[in-house]
Design an enzyme around this catalytic site. Sequence first.
Site, mmCIF file in Angstrom:
data_model
loop_
_atom_site.group_PDB
_atom_site.id
_atom_site.type_symbol
_atom_site.label_atom_id
_atom_site.label_comp_id
_atom_site.label_asym_id
_atom_site.label_seq_id
_atom_site.Cartn_x
_atom_site.Cartn_y
_atom_site.Cartn_z
ATOM 1 N N ARG A 92 0.876 -1.533 -0.068
ATOM 2 C CA ARG A 92 0.038 0.129 -0.042
ATOM 3 C C ARG A 92 0.191 1.654 -0.379
ATOM 4 N NH1 ARG A 92 -4.814 1.911 3.096
ATOM 5 N NH2 ARG A 92 -3.321 1.345 4.922
ATOM 6 N N ARG A 130 -0.578 1.356 13.180
ATOM 7 C CA ARG A 130 0.059 1.687 13.794
ATOM 8 C C ARG A 130 -0.299 0.900 15.419
ATOM 9 N NH1 ARG A 130 5.277 -0.043 10.877
ATOM 10 N NH2 ARG A 130 4.767 -0.081 8.746
ATOM 11 N N LYS A 162 2.364 -10.009 11.132
ATOM 12 C CA LYS A 162 2.107 -9.455 9.473
ATOM 13 C C LYS A 162 2.325 -10.363 9.393
ATOM 14 C CE LYS A 162 0.990 -6.528 5.984
ATOM 15 N NZ LYS A 162 1.271 -4.769 5.810
HETATM 16 P P1 ATP Z 1 -0.631 0.237 6.816
HETATM 17 O O1 ATP Z 1 -1.020 -0.279 5.183
HETATM 18 O O2 ATP Z 1 -0.893 0.216 8.251
HETATM 19 O O3 ATP Z 1 0.536 1.090 7.086
HETATM 20 P P2 ATP Z 1 1.724 -1.093 6.859
HETATM 21 O O4 ATP Z 1 2.911 -0.947 8.126
HETATM 22 O O5 ATP Z 1 1.840 -3.027 7.493
HETATM 23 O O6 ATP Z 1 -0.030 -1.501 6.943
HETATM 24 P P3 ATP Z 1 1.555 -1.550 4.065
HETATM 25 O O7 ATP Z 1 1.736 -0.151 3.378
HETATM 26 O O8 ATP Z 1 0.688 -1.851 4.392
HETATM 27 O O9 ATP Z 1 1.762 -1.118 5.785
HETATM 28 O O10 ATP Z 1 2.454 -2.352 4.070
HETATM 29 C C1 ATP Z 1 4.144 -2.687 3.104
HETATM 30 C C2 ATP Z 1 4.615 -2.658 4.974
HETATM 31 O O11 ATP Z 1 5.071 -4.332 5.090
HETATM 32 C C3 ATP Z 1 6.129 -2.383 3.961
HETATM 33 O O12 ATP Z 1 6.631 -1.081 4.437
HETATM 34 C C4 ATP Z 1 6.933 -3.366 4.948
HETATM 35 O O13 ATP Z 1 6.894 -2.981 6.350
HETATM 36 C C5 ATP Z 1 6.508 -4.887 5.155
HETATM 37 N N1 ATP Z 1 6.039 -5.629 3.943
HETATM 38 C C6 ATP Z 1 6.926 -6.105 2.990
HETATM 39 N N2 ATP Z 1 6.656 -6.818 2.375
HETATM 40 C C7 ATP Z 1 6.745 -7.860 3.536
HETATM 41 C C8 ATP Z 1 6.269 -8.957 3.866
HETATM 42 N N3 ATP Z 1 6.774 -10.193 2.579
HETATM 43 N N4 ATP Z 1 6.192 -9.356 4.260
HETATM 44 C C9 ATP Z 1 5.577 -8.680 6.129
HETATM 45 N N5 ATP Z 1 5.646 -7.679 5.459
HETATM 46 C C10 ATP Z 1 6.180 -6.984 4.286
HETATM 47 C C1 BTN Z 2 0.466 -4.516 1.890
HETATM 48 O O1 BTN Z 2 0.143 -4.951 2.951
HETATM 49 O O2 BTN Z 2 1.278 -3.446 1.505
HETATM 50 C C2 BTN Z 2 -0.227 -5.591 0.433
HETATM 51 C C3 BTN Z 2 1.061 -6.122 -0.096
HETATM 52 C C4 BTN Z 2 0.330 -6.632 -1.254
HETATM 53 C C5 BTN Z 2 1.401 -7.420 -2.116
HETATM 54 C C6 BTN Z 2 0.253 -8.632 -2.539
HETATM 55 S S1 BTN Z 2 1.750 -9.324 -3.726
HETATM 56 C C7 BTN Z 2 1.063 -9.434 -5.103
HETATM 57 C C8 BTN Z 2 -0.067 -8.313 -5.406
HETATM 58 N N1 BTN Z 2 1.014 -7.446 -5.838
HETATM 59 C C9 BTN Z 2 1.800 -6.626 -5.752
HETATM 60 O O3 BTN Z 2 2.717 -5.793 -6.570
HETATM 61 N N2 BTN Z 2 1.467 -6.684 -4.345
HETATM 62 C C10 BTN Z 2 -0.017 -7.436 -4.217
#
Ligand code: ATP
Ligand code: BTN
Length: 342
Positions: free
Chosen positions: A137, A340, A202
């Site tokens: 995201r 968070r 996560k």
């Molecule tokens: P929010 O959307 O509430 O900010 P979030 O902190 O999880 O939640 P996202 O943008 O949803 O942020 O997810 C991207 C984040 O997830 C990255 O900044 C990284 O910290 C984490 N991330 C990236 N790859 C993975 C993975 N394979 N498994 C778990 N976490 C991951």
């Molecule tokens: C998040 O938590 O930020 C969302 C992560 C979404 C990852 C998946 S992996 C399959 C699909 N292809 C991408 O490039 N992103 C989503």
Amino acid sequence: MSKSGDGAADGATPLAPKLKQLIRLLGDGRFHSGTELAQSLGISRSAVWKYQQALTDAGVDLLAVSGKGYRLNQPLQLLQEGQILEHLTQDASALLRRIEIHDRIQSTNGRLLELARESGESGVVCLAEQQTAGRGRRGRKWISPFGHNVYLSILWRFQGGPTVLSGLSLAMGVAVVRALRALGVEEVGLKWPNDIYWRQRKLAGILIEVGGESGGPCHAVMGLGLNVFMPGRDAAEIDQAWVDLHRILADGAHGMRNRLTAELLNHLLPALAEFESRTLAYWLAEWRSYDCMLQRPVCVFLGEQRFSGEAAGIDDQGLLLLRQADGEIRAFASGEVSLRQS
Ligand code: ATP
Ligand code: BTN
């Protein structure tokens, strides 16, 4: 349903067939002698030896021990369409148009957004062994190493315009939790709007990207990244608490990727198909029962602003509720908001 193999998509770089065959042979994680591998592949032993670098480049960790042969550091089950289809329910099969499996692609979401511009298809599933530009995201990076995790996207078309899709991310989160529970994974919860957590770490994330006219019809690409086994060097890049199924399940998770993918589709495809005919209320009670942040101290980030308080669940529109220190309850829509635990 029609099927296709590795589609010719921009940004997709397939592995050489022999290299893929070698990975498949080594996938059991046991030792295989150079002679055995050479025979199976129809190449010389020195050619097998030369493949070591290509494996490393592909992100596959190989161990070579003289007198014993070669083995992978971790067993690895490559994705196979036949095995996924075998585990699909009739309902899911009927909703699936076709599956694309890529060895290496920038982003499965990106691939389906590109497809949505070229064709009117719906129900297309895109999977990858590895993403070179996996996205999370708000432009963040999703760590997507080769061969161990699930990177799954589904292209779906809706009759109404993008406004009918508010709440879709909550429904998708519920569908993923249902799939994991059906496989015996307990203690999974949801962090608003749709991160999948296990004991405050996560496990998976969902990214929904929408296109189409404001009046409708529209399409959405639902992308799910779910950690099955995260190699240490890749984990080092994740900047928050994370977990994978391998660490959760007593018997490990190396041999379950195809079965797991099927179970996810068994829940996600029907949830997409029925989404427009149901109201949000249908998903809310179940989503609330999985809320893993409820009553915890949290911070909500909205651009430069930061709000602290206690997570107070979600309202009937699916908005996040924050109880602030003065008792006032403030509601937030997803979009640019980040939640968070404090
Ligand atoms: P929010 O959307 O509430 O900010 P979030 O902190 O999880 O939640 P996202 O943008 O949803 O942020 O997810 C991207 C984040 O997830 C990255 O900044 C990284 O910290 C984490 N991330 C990236 N790859 C993975 C993975 N394979 N498994 C778990 N976490 C991951
Ligand atoms: C998040 O938590 O930020 C969302 C992560 C979404 C990852 C998946 S992996 C399959 C699909 N292809 C991408 O490039 N992103 C989503």
